[in-house]
Write an enzyme that holds these catalytic residues in place. Sequence first.
Site, PDB file in Angstrom:
ATOM      1  N   ARG A  70      11.140  -7.401   7.182  1.00 27.23           N
ATOM      2  CA  ARG A  70      11.012  -5.955   7.297  1.00 27.23           C
ATOM      3  C   ARG A  70      11.730  -5.423   8.544  1.00 27.23           C
ATOM      4  O   ARG A  70      11.593  -5.975   9.628  1.00 27.23           O
ATOM      5  CB  ARG A  70       9.521  -5.605   7.385  1.00 27.23           C
ATOM      6  CG  ARG A  70       9.158  -4.352   6.651  1.00 27.23           C
ATOM      7  CD  ARG A  70       7.705  -4.292   6.293  1.00 27.23           C
ATOM      8  NE  ARG A  70       6.807  -4.174   7.417  1.00 27.23           N
ATOM      9  CZ  ARG A  70       5.619  -3.580   7.336  1.00 27.23           C
ATOM     10  NH1 ARG A  70       5.218  -3.039   6.217  1.00 27.23           N
ATOM     11  NH2 ARG A  70       4.834  -3.543   8.372  1.00 27.23           N
TER      12      ARG A  70
ATOM     13  N   ARG B  45     -11.184   1.071   8.513  1.00 26.41           N
ATOM     14  CA  ARG B  45     -10.871  -0.343   8.740  1.00 26.41           C
ATOM     15  C   ARG B  45     -12.085  -1.135   9.182  1.00 26.41           C
ATOM     16  O   ARG B  45     -12.024  -2.355   9.281  1.00 26.41           O
ATOM     17  CB  ARG B  45      -9.768  -0.475   9.795  1.00 26.41           C
ATOM     18  CG  ARG B  45      -8.398  -0.196   9.203  1.00 26.41           C
ATOM     19  CD  ARG B  45      -7.302  -0.665  10.118  1.00 26.41           C
ATOM     20  NE  ARG B  45      -6.014  -0.619   9.425  1.00 26.41           N
ATOM     21  CZ  ARG B  45      -4.883  -0.246   9.993  1.00 26.41           C
ATOM     22  NH1 ARG B  45      -4.866   0.081  11.254  1.00 26.41           N
ATOM     23  NH2 ARG B  45      -3.765  -0.230   9.312  1.00 26.41           N
TER      24      ARG B  45
ATOM     25  N   LYS C 252       0.818  -1.219   0.000  1.00 27.33           N
ATOM     26  CA  LYS C 252       0.000   0.000   0.000  1.00 27.33           C
ATOM     27  C   LYS C 252       0.852   1.269   0.000  1.00 27.33           C
ATOM     28  O   LYS C 252       0.543   2.223  -0.679  1.00 27.33           O
ATOM     29  CB  LYS C 252      -0.917   0.033   1.228  1.00 27.33           C
ATOM     30  CG  LYS C 252      -2.137  -0.834   1.146  1.00 27.33           C
ATOM     31  CD  LYS C 252      -3.221  -0.383   2.114  1.00 27.33           C
ATOM     32  CE  LYS C 252      -2.732  -0.098   3.499  1.00 27.33           C
ATOM     33  NZ  LYS C 252      -2.537  -1.212   4.368  1.00 27.33           N
TER      34      LYS C 252
ATOM     35  N   ARG D 176      -1.971 -10.852  12.737  1.00 29.21           N
ATOM     36  CA  ARG D 176      -2.430  -9.589  12.124  1.00 29.21           C
ATOM     37  C   ARG D 176      -3.189  -9.835  10.821  1.00 29.21           C
ATOM     38  O   ARG D 176      -4.193  -9.189  10.535  1.00 29.21           O
ATOM     39  CB  ARG D 176      -1.230  -8.681  11.843  1.00 29.21           C
ATOM     40  CG  ARG D 176      -0.657  -7.997  13.058  1.00 29.21           C
ATOM     41  CD  ARG D 176       0.610  -7.253  12.700  1.00 29.21           C
ATOM     42  NE  ARG D 176       0.351  -6.034  11.951  1.00 29.21           N
ATOM     43  CZ  ARG D 176       1.211  -5.482  11.107  1.00 29.21           C
ATOM     44  NH1 ARG D 176       2.383  -6.035  10.873  1.00 29.21           N
ATOM     45  NH2 ARG D 176       0.919  -4.365  10.481  1.00 29.21           N
TER      46      ARG D 176
ATOM     47  N   ARG E 250      10.198  -4.675  14.311  1.00 21.15           N
ATOM     48  CA  ARG E 250       9.069  -4.427  15.207  1.00 21.15           C
ATOM     49  C   ARG E 250       8.408  -5.736  15.584  1.00 21.15           C
ATOM     50  O   ARG E 250       8.414  -6.701  14.821  1.00 21.15           O
ATOM     51  CB  ARG E 250       8.045  -3.521  14.517  1.00 21.15           C
ATOM     52  CG  ARG E 250       8.526  -2.110  14.295  1.00 21.15           C
ATOM     53  CD  ARG E 250       7.601  -1.330  13.365  1.00 21.15           C
ATOM     54  NE  ARG E 250       6.216  -1.788  13.441  1.00 21.15           N
ATOM     55  CZ  ARG E 250       5.266  -1.392  12.606  1.00 21.15           C
ATOM     56  NH1 ARG E 250       5.556  -0.560  11.624  1.00 21.15           N
ATOM     57  NH2 ARG E 250       4.040  -1.829  12.725  1.00 21.15           N
TER      58      ARG E 250
END
Length: 223
Positions: free
Chosen positions: A127, A93, A19, A171, A160
């Site tokens: 990431r 969301r 995104k 998630r 993270r």
Amino acid sequence: MVLQRVVRAVIMGPPGSGKGTVSARITKSFGLKHLSSGDILRANINAKTELGLLTKSCIDQGQLVPDDVMSRLILSELRTIEQSGWLLDGFPRTVSQAEALDDVYTVDTVINLNVPFQTIRQRLTSRWTHLPSGRVYNIDFNPPKVAGLDDETGEPLIQRDDDKPETVTRRLKSYETQTEPVLEYYRSKGVLETFTGTETNKIWPHVEAFLHRKLSSINQRVA
């Protein structure tokens, strides 16, 4: 003179679906302002606003930010750019958030990036993030110039908790459960456009072509 109508768009997709990259290309190519709910949350948390402190408390406890808080944050931000076209990223969301947005603005199009969860798992667990700026690197296809360090500041990168494998799986499942009703909400309104693929560079030309057609159609109606 032909008046161009302000264009308002939403981009959706699971965490790690590209995104951010697609949004950056849309803003560059079409002049829309990119509003990321994550950036707005971070700015409010850093400024220690009332909503920011409330948000931080939710995030620290691993909870979702309540719909009314998110809607207030985003709508407040949108009011500052009334005359600009915009691209919302990370909001709405939930159907409740989508309805709050609809009460104030007409959304012209919703771009949905449909990337397989297996692809996303691989991306996210690769990431690394520079926390102060939110800059994100991927050791597979967008590594930092010096391993483990931010390109601009030289400060250390961290992985993270959100990007650890077990968290990623949770998630993605949560995104699917929460967001499917939102996709259905926009599908029923006839504004949802879904783009499927595993590589952002292959999805992008289709998004770009669609937006050229969409914006041309909107502006013809205005003319």
